[in-house]
Design a protein around this motif. Structure first.
Motif, PDB file in Angstrom:
ATOM      1  N   ILE A 130       0.831  -1.205   0.000  1.00 17.92           N
ATOM      2  CA  ILE A 130       0.000   0.000   0.000  1.00 17.92           C
ATOM      3  C   ILE A 130       0.870   1.263   0.000  1.00 17.92           C
ATOM      4  O   ILE A 130       0.579   2.233  -0.706  1.00 17.92           O
ATOM      5  N   ILE A 133       1.804   2.169  -3.421  1.00 19.81           N
ATOM      6  CA  ILE A 133       0.692   2.719  -4.219  1.00 19.81           C
ATOM      7  C   ILE A 133       0.608   4.216  -3.927  1.00 19.81           C
ATOM      8  O   ILE A 133       0.453   5.036  -4.827  1.00 19.81           O
ATOM      9  N   ARG A 134       0.760   4.547  -2.641  1.00 24.42           N
ATOM     10  CA  ARG A 134       0.757   5.955  -2.253  1.00 24.42           C
ATOM     11  C   ARG A 134       1.932   6.702  -2.893  1.00 24.42           C
ATOM     12  O   ARG A 134       1.767   7.799  -3.413  1.00 24.42           O
ATOM     13  N   SER A 137       1.144   7.313  -6.574  1.00 29.93           N
ATOM     14  CA  SER A 137       0.158   8.370  -6.816  1.00 29.93           C
ATOM     15  C   SER A 137       0.752   9.744  -6.486  1.00 29.93           C
ATOM     16  O   SER A 137       0.442  10.733  -7.155  1.00 29.93           O
TER      17      SER A 137
END
Lengths: 321, 321
Positions: A130, A133-134, A137
């Protein structure tokens, strides 16, 4: 594929695998999208960012399948930004091929870029933590701010070197840096090593963009595959010109105050920038970043990737396209 | 905020919280982006999708903070597609306000939409399961295919009802459906219940888009806040016209064969569509989806959300803006 990786058959083989993964991931029942994106993938590009994911992964537990998927994600993000970038630049050619915006129209290009972004996050969710993913982005939003900053400062005479460097850090170096960082962390490298890899990527990325901007002044049109002075014509002032503007050259200021970026004036401006030795000055700045990259690379644990990173940093500095 | 939720103060209060979360998440050192996006958030909108996240969450363990973040993500995705949609439509107004593409130019709008997408995935990675990140990215790519399908079928006389329904399922209903599904699964509802909620969202979404398309024919310009016949002028043929084209009305075919979508012709086409009772026919199709939604709602476990879903499905069917 571009000949850039010919000397590194091991990397090249993995890059072919990445191309296959990208192609699988643009499959779509809407055939206009699929065809356009498959063509874009086939049009080549150096695939430096995904190669950096692979090279960085070698410092940890190298999982080829996972790293190739991550490499594909990073390259697809890059491609999506290129599609949208070409809309803003009204670019006709990219990598010597007609751009999506030029072939299909800006309207298609908007949603094709979005589609590619969406597919990136889809593929990304397959096997990444996760936190990354941050990170991905965050880098995408930084690229956007960099692009908007570049667009909003067009035709501005007082853009500083500091602003320029901040802009290229956002629009280019951040993704280079992320490629290395993700390759590291997702291979189980600890945070210190991954951050070290990120610094390698960042500095190579900064040098890469400065050289790219220099090539807009001195590149051979057939090699660079876009007309000389493209940035200038769009009012995008890059490092060579920023240095030249700081020199208060009367002739340069006179031509630029006309705000007429016709072929004739563009060639004159390029000539003056060369005469003032601002190409050399910009090259020295690129070299400074490459040297910083060398230092960070030298601190990495010994392995095969280390020497490849050294070679590539050097090669990207000396490239002519 | 739009008066749509006035009767449901509990929902309305949570929606204000969602607006605050959205505002926090568009903060950016690049002030042009920040100002444009804050204005867009302030311009209102019914916030149906985030409200559906909240309503669905009530069928599980309702975690207000988490659901509000997810609602903000869904609305931000919707806003990003609107920004890019307005580029394609060359729209001057949205919700009665000047669009980003019209105020700042298409170039800014491209990267502002991208920035918003990136921030969505950033916020999303705060507290969602990986499976739902995948679901969100799948819906974003479906919206893109729907938009591209709509764009590529412009001015096409032989678009079928089936194609139209497929298109609006992708561009609109998929996100309604996802809003309910995510609200359910992320509140710990089991897969059966979450899928039931998704069906509620899907059918309300289908009816919503059909009504939206009908309002382009019969809406009052001051209430709908965009000129009547906007779709038609862009060559986007929606359900009322698709039904009318199937009737082989000579006058309609004659006008349309002129391929001249001037004000005069657009008004004539609208008149004929009304005379052929194709507005009524399209409304009946919307009603069919609303009825399906009612059936799915009735199967949900009893709670306060259930009656609100019923009310809203009815209200969206009868809305005039």
């Amino acid at each position: 594929m571009d000949s850039f990786w010919n000397e590194y058959p091991e990397i090249k083989e993995e890059l072919y695998r990445i191309i296959r993964i990208m192609k699988e991931n643009v499959r779509c029942s809407q055939k206009t999208i699929e065809t356009a994106l498959l063509n874009l993938i086939d049009s080549g590009g150096k695939l430096i960012r995904p190669a950096f994911v692979l090279l960085s992964g070698k410092f940890g537990r190298y999982d080829s399948e996972k790293l190739c998927r991550l490499g594909a994600v990073i390259e697809m993000i890059h491609m999506a930004t290129l599609i949208h970038d070409d809309i803003v630049d009204d670019a006709g050619l990219r990598r010597g091929n007609i751009t999506i915006q030029s072939k299909y129209g800006k309207d298609y290009a908007v949603f094709m870029g979005d589609f590619l972004f969406a597919r990136c996050f889809n593929l990304l969710s397959d096997d990444i933590c996760i936190a990354n993913i941050r990170n991905v982005s965050k880098v995408v939003s930084r690229i956007c701010t960099g692009e908007i900053e570049q667009f909003s400062s067009r035709y501005s005479f007082n853009i500083s070197v500091k602003n320029y460097l901040k802009r290229i850090a956002a629009k280019t170096a951040a993704l280079f840096s992320l490629s290395c960082y993700i390759g590291g962390t997702e291979s189980g490298c600890d945070e210190t090593l991954s951050k070290q890899l990120a610094k390698v990527g960042y500095n190579i990325g900064m040098a890469f963009q400065i050289i790219d901007d220099i090539l807009d002044y001195i590149g051979d049109q057939n090699t660079v595959k876009k007309p000389v002075g493209s940035d200038l014509r769009q009012g995008i002032f890059t490092l060579p010109l920023i240095y030249a503007l700081q020199m208060d050259n009367k002739e340069l200021l006179r031509i630029m105050s006309e705000k007429d970026y016709s072929d004739d004036n563009v060639l004159k401006i390029i000539e003056i920038v060369k005469e003032l030795n601002c190409i050399g000055k910009a090259k020295a700045t690129a070299k400074k970043y490459t040297n910083r990259a060398f230092i960070h690379i030298s601190k990495l644990p010994d392995n095969n990737s280390k020497s490849i990173f050294m070679d590539i940093a050097e090669k990207l500095l000396k490239r002519e396209y």
